[in-house]
Design an enzyme around this catalytic site. Structure first.
Site, PDB file in Angstrom:
ATOM      1  CB  CYS A  82      69.919  -8.815  98.908  1.00  0.00           C
ATOM      2  SG  CYS A  82      69.408 -10.097 100.054  1.00  0.00           S
ATOM      3  CD  GLU A  83      65.184  -3.520  99.841  1.00  0.00           C
ATOM      4  OE1 GLU A  83      63.980  -3.582  99.588  1.00  0.00           O
ATOM      5  OE2 GLU A  83      65.846  -2.466  99.785  1.00  0.00           O
ATOM      6  CG  HIS A  84      64.372  -8.941  99.868  1.00  0.00           C
ATOM      7  ND1 HIS A  84      64.539  -8.950  98.508  1.00  0.00           N
ATOM      8  CD2 HIS A  84      63.456  -7.979 100.130  1.00  0.00           C
ATOM      9  CE1 HIS A  84      63.739  -8.060  97.965  1.00  0.00           C
ATOM     10  NE2 HIS A  84      63.082  -7.445  98.932  1.00  0.00           N
ATOM     11  CG  HIS A  85      67.494 -13.207 101.991  1.00  0.00           C
ATOM     12  ND1 HIS A  85      67.110 -12.917 100.696  1.00  0.00           N
ATOM     13  CD2 HIS A  85      66.546 -14.030 102.493  1.00  0.00           C
ATOM     14  CE1 HIS A  85      65.991 -13.557 100.417  1.00  0.00           C
ATOM     15  NE2 HIS A  85      65.621 -14.231 101.488  1.00  0.00           N
TER      16      HIS A  85
ATOM     17  CD  GLN B 290      71.128  -6.790  89.484  1.00  0.00           C
ATOM     18  OE1 GLN B 290      71.389  -7.779  90.160  1.00  0.00           O
ATOM     19  NE2 GLN B 290      71.283  -6.778  88.171  1.00  0.00           N
TER      20      GLN B 290
ATOM     21  CG  HIS C 180      71.210 -11.251  93.438  1.00  0.00           C
ATOM     22  ND1 HIS C 180      70.576 -10.202  94.056  1.00  0.00           N
ATOM     23  CD2 HIS C 180      71.492 -10.840  92.176  1.00  0.00           C
ATOM     24  CE1 HIS C 180      70.469  -9.201  93.196  1.00  0.00           C
ATOM     25  NE2 HIS C 180      71.017  -9.567  92.046  1.00  0.00           N
TER      26      HIS C 180
ATOM     27  CB  CYS D 278      69.592 -14.039  98.777  1.00  0.00           C
ATOM     28  SG  CYS D 278      69.181 -13.049  97.337  1.00  0.00           S
TER      29      CYS D 278
END
Length: 183
Positions: free
Chosen positions: A71-74, A112, A140, A142
Site C-alpha cells: 500500500c502506498e500509504h504505509h 487497490q 490489507h 495496514c
C-alpha cells in the site's frame, strides 16, 4: 536505500551492527526493488507477442490470480486475488499474460482502487475487447497489523468497462462465473 534503512533501524532503537541486522539494509533494499519492479516495466513487457486472432466472442475469464502489493500509504502488504473477464473482439490474449498484467500493476506502491482500474484499462487497451471486467479481493495489512487491527476484513473492488458496464446481463454472467465453486 541501504543507508536509509540503516537510519530507520537506528530511529527504531535497533543496532544495525548487531548480527541479525547486519545485512538487513541490503535485503530490504533488494526486496523493495523487487516488490516495486512494475514501476519501471512497460505493458508491452507483460504481453510480448501473445495476442492472437480468434473468432471467439464469448466471455473469457481467468479467476483467482493471486497478487502481492504494497500500500502506498504505509508500505505494508496487500494480499489478494484478481478475477478478469473480457469479451473478445477478434483478438484473445494468452491466458498467462493476464496474470502478468496483474503483477505489473501490483508490483508498485499502490491502492487497490487504482490497481483495479489500471488492470481493466490495460486489458482493454491490449485486446480491444468489447468489454472488460475486473474484480479484486484483498486483505490489507495496514488494517490488520496496525490501526483498526481487523484481521478478517476483505476489500472488494471492481471495474467494469464496455459491455460489462452497459449490459447488466453481461455483468451478471461474469459475476456468476467468478463465483462458481467458491465457499
Amino acid at each position: 536505500m541501504r543507508d536509509a534503512v540503516r537510519v530507520i533501524l537506528e530511529e527504531m532503537g535497533e543496532d544495525p551492527a548487531r548480527e541479525g541486522l547486519q545485512k538487513t539494509p541490503e535485503r530490504v533494499a533488494r526486496a523493495l526493488l523487487f516488490l516495486t519492479q512494475g514501476l519501471k516495466r512497460p505493458l508491452d513487457d507483460a504481453i510480448g507477442d501473445a495476442l492472437f486472432t480468434s473468432d471467439n466472442d464469448e466471455i473469457v475469464v481467468v479467476r483467482n490470480i493471486e497478487f502481492y502489493s504494497l500500500c502506498e500509504h504505509h508500505m505494508l502488504p496487500i494480499i489478494g486475488h484478481v478475477d478478469i473477464g473480457y469479451l473478445p473482439n477478434g483478438k484473445v490474449l494468452g491466458l498467462s499474460k493476464l496474470a502478468r498484467i496483474v503483477d505489473l500493476y501490483a508490483r508498485r506502491l499502490q491502492i487497490q482502487e487504482n490497481m483495479t482500474r489500471e488492470i481493466a484499462e490495460a486489458v482493454q487497451s491490449v485486446t480491444g475487447a468489447r468489454g472488460v471486467a475486473v474484480q479484486v479481493r484483498a486483505a490489507h495489512m495496514c488494517m490488520a497489523m496496525r490501526g483498526v487491527e481487523k484481521v478478517e476484513s476483505e476489500t472488494i473492488t471492481s471495474m467494469m468497462l464496455g459491455a460489462f458496464r452497459n449490459h447488466p446481463q453481461t455483468r451478471q454472467e461474469f459475476l456468476q462465473l467468478i463465483g462458481q465453486g467458491r465457499k
